[in-house]
Design an enzyme around this catalytic site. Structure first.
Site, mmCIF file in Angstrom:
data_model
loop_
_atom_site.group_PDB
_atom_site.id
_atom_site.type_symbol
_atom_site.label_atom_id
_atom_site.label_comp_id
_atom_site.label_asym_id
_atom_site.label_seq_id
_atom_site.Cartn_x
_atom_site.Cartn_y
_atom_site.Cartn_z
ATOM 1 N N PHE A 12 -31.149 26.357 -19.771
ATOM 2 C CA PHE A 12 -31.663 26.882 -18.479
ATOM 3 C C PHE A 12 -30.874 27.032 -17.094
ATOM 4 O O PHE A 12 -30.567 27.629 -17.556
ATOM 5 C CB PHE A 12 -33.123 25.623 -19.072
ATOM 6 C CG PHE A 12 -34.610 26.748 -17.554
ATOM 7 C CD1 PHE A 12 -34.167 27.052 -17.248
ATOM 8 C CD2 PHE A 12 -34.816 24.868 -16.837
ATOM 9 C CE1 PHE A 12 -35.726 27.472 -16.534
ATOM 10 C CE2 PHE A 12 -35.627 24.828 -15.965
ATOM 11 C CZ PHE A 12 -36.126 26.740 -16.139
ATOM 12 N N ASP A 32 -19.762 24.931 -22.665
ATOM 13 C CA ASP A 32 -21.767 24.605 -24.063
ATOM 14 C C ASP A 32 -20.747 23.675 -25.125
ATOM 15 O O ASP A 32 -19.673 24.686 -26.021
ATOM 16 C CB ASP A 32 -22.319 25.930 -23.740
ATOM 17 C CG ASP A 32 -24.047 25.238 -23.625
ATOM 18 O OD1 ASP A 32 -23.902 23.962 -24.894
ATOM 19 O OD2 ASP A 32 -24.957 25.277 -23.423
ATOM 20 N N GLY A 37 -28.144 24.546 -26.042
ATOM 21 C CA GLY A 37 -27.943 25.944 -25.391
ATOM 22 C C GLY A 37 -28.414 26.820 -26.087
ATOM 23 O O GLY A 37 -28.247 26.677 -27.588
ATOM 24 N N VAL A 58 -18.073 18.535 -24.526
ATOM 25 C CA VAL A 58 -17.002 17.551 -23.360
ATOM 26 C C VAL A 58 -17.165 16.032 -23.570
ATOM 27 O O VAL A 58 -16.004 14.941 -22.962
ATOM 28 C CB VAL A 58 -17.660 17.612 -21.807
ATOM 29 C CG1 VAL A 58 -18.071 19.409 -21.731
ATOM 30 C CG2 VAL A 58 -19.541 17.481 -22.254
ATOM 31 N N LYS A 106 -10.977 14.952 -10.346
ATOM 32 C CA LYS A 106 -9.487 14.597 -9.861
ATOM 33 C C LYS A 106 -7.898 14.633 -10.271
ATOM 34 O O LYS A 106 -7.425 15.156 -8.579
ATOM 35 C CB LYS A 106 -9.661 12.555 -10.599
ATOM 36 C CG LYS A 106 -8.446 12.079 -9.727
ATOM 37 C CD LYS A 106 -8.334 10.888 -9.966
ATOM 38 C CE LYS A 106 -7.494 9.753 -8.760
ATOM 39 N NZ LYS A 106 -6.406 9.744 -10.295
ATOM 40 N N TYR A 146 -32.370 8.622 -22.432
ATOM 41 C CA TYR A 146 -31.694 9.440 -21.132
ATOM 42 C C TYR A 146 -31.830 8.977 -19.516
ATOM 43 O O TYR A 146 -31.380 9.366 -19.003
ATOM 44 C CB TYR A 146 -33.459 10.137 -21.541
ATOM 45 C CG TYR A 146 -32.764 11.872 -20.545
ATOM 46 C CD1 TYR A 146 -31.616 12.894 -20.331
ATOM 47 C CD2 TYR A 146 -33.355 11.971 -19.437
ATOM 48 C CE1 TYR A 146 -31.550 13.570 -19.516
ATOM 49 C CE2 TYR A 146 -33.752 13.142 -18.217
ATOM 50 C CZ TYR A 146 -32.850 14.019 -18.626
ATOM 51 O OH TYR A 146 -32.827 15.031 -18.177
ATOM 52 N N LYS A 150 -28.593 8.599 -17.366
ATOM 53 C CA LYS A 150 -28.843 9.553 -16.271
ATOM 54 C C LYS A 150 -27.944 8.236 -15.134
ATOM 55 O O LYS A 150 -27.751 8.994 -13.276
ATOM 56 C CB LYS A 150 -29.809 10.384 -15.636
ATOM 57 C CG LYS A 150 -29.787 11.386 -16.345
ATOM 58 C CD LYS A 150 -28.761 12.532 -16.078
ATOM 59 C CE LYS A 150 -29.408 14.060 -17.301
ATOM 60 N NZ LYS A 150 -27.933 14.891 -16.413
#
Length: 328
Positions: A12, A32, A37, A58, A106, A146, A150
């Site tokens: 989204f 993704d 997604g 990832v 980095k 979740y 985060k």
């Protein structure tokens, strides 16, 4: 031409960010793994020379050839249905994924932004929520996969900023809505609208007195972009401070959709926050940003989007009894 990597690009917010950076004349590298997604969100960009897509997870090693100016890490399940169904992947994308991308930033000397969330405040004891509030989170509850992912993202990002001198940004995103939301993802706006379009009664968890503050996606993307381009390195709330109860919001949806559905009530899920309202004083002062789109206008645009979906898309739901968690 600036080169930007956006993870979670087919989601989204990620897809709207792709649009924004294309409009800004950037070369966009979208990434993704398609776990939540949808390629239809970005397929309109595939013909562009300054857009490329990588189907990649990832949480494994991330390599992108060439220079990068910006990395925006927006890959993560973001709805209760998703992160309760795939809790380990949710934790991994917050931990391993963030670590991998910080290492890439980095290496490339790129400015790095993570998409944090109002969920780091948990069920808040401070109202409205300021960036200085540490939160009230149940680390071992069902939502902890979740929330803690985060919170870890923020910690490791600041560690890279302080220890390695990496140029970082942390945006705490509050409830956001608009076109490209998934009807079956468990958040309150698409759930309410899906129920209304299917002729079902609207499900409210608890007594409906819990509050949320909804920000239209155009406003959210503008705030995110301004923060990225600013010199501010501490976490910043980006959201709409106009607060409304879930019960009142359900009544607004019934009025908007022109339906005659009733509101039905079910038990409140564990650790569901009772209040959610951002303090956006810093965004106003530092970025000159505040929401412009009113809820009536934004909801009309969102409803028009959902009305354009096919019948198959309207009826495709997951965990129907849990199809509306009042989280967003």
């Amino acid at each position: 031409m600036k080169r930007v990597l956006i993870t979670g690009a087919a989601g989204f917010l990620g897809s709207h960010l792709c649009d924004r950076f294309i409009q800004e004349g950037c070369h966009v590298i979208a990434m993704d793994n398609m776990i939540t997604g949808d390629l239809k969100n970005i397929e309109h960009l595939f013909h562009l020379k300054n857009f490329e897509f990588y189907n990649h997870d990832v949480t494994t090693f991330v390599h992108v050839p060439g220079d990068l100016d910006y990395i925006l890490h927006f890959a993560s399940p973001a709805s209760p249905i998703d992160y309760l169904k795939i809790p380990i992947q949710t934790l991994k994308v917050g931990a391993l994924g963030t670590h991998n991308l910080l290492g890439l930033a980095k290496e490339k000397n790129a400015r790095f932004m993570i998409a944090s969330t109002s969920e780091i405040y948990g069920d808040p004891l401070v109202h409205p929520q300021t960036e200085e509030y540490y939160g009230n989170v149940n680390t071992i509850g069902p939502r902890g996969v979740y929330d803690e992912a985060k919170r870890f993202q923020e910690s490791i990002t600041m560690a890279y900023h302080r220890f390695h001198g990496l140029d970082t940004r942390i945006v705490r995103i509050f409830n956001t809505y608009g076109p490209r939301m998934r009807l079956n993802d468990g958040r309150v706006i698409p759930a309410f609208m899906g129920q209304a379009l299917r002729g079902e009664d609207l499900t409210v968890f608890g007594d409906g007195s819990q509050t949320r503050s909804f920000c239209f996606v155009e406003d959210e993307i503008e705030g995110i972009y301004r923060l990225l381009m600013s010199d501010y390195t501490m976490p910043m709330n980006i959201g709409n401070p106009h607060e409304i109860t879930i019960k009142d919001f359900a009544e607004e949806i019934i009025k908007l959709t022109g339906t005659d559905q009733k509101i039905i009530y079910k038990p409140l899920p564990k650790d569901d926050p009772m209040q959610r309202q951002p303090d956006i004083s810093k965004a106003k002062e530092i970025l000159g940003w505040e929401p412009k789109v009113g809820r009536e206008e934004g909801m009309k645009k969102t409803f028009d989007y959902f009305k354009s979906l096919t019948q198959d898309e309207l009826t495709k739901t997951e965990h129907r009894d849990f199809a509306q968690h009042n989280r967003m």
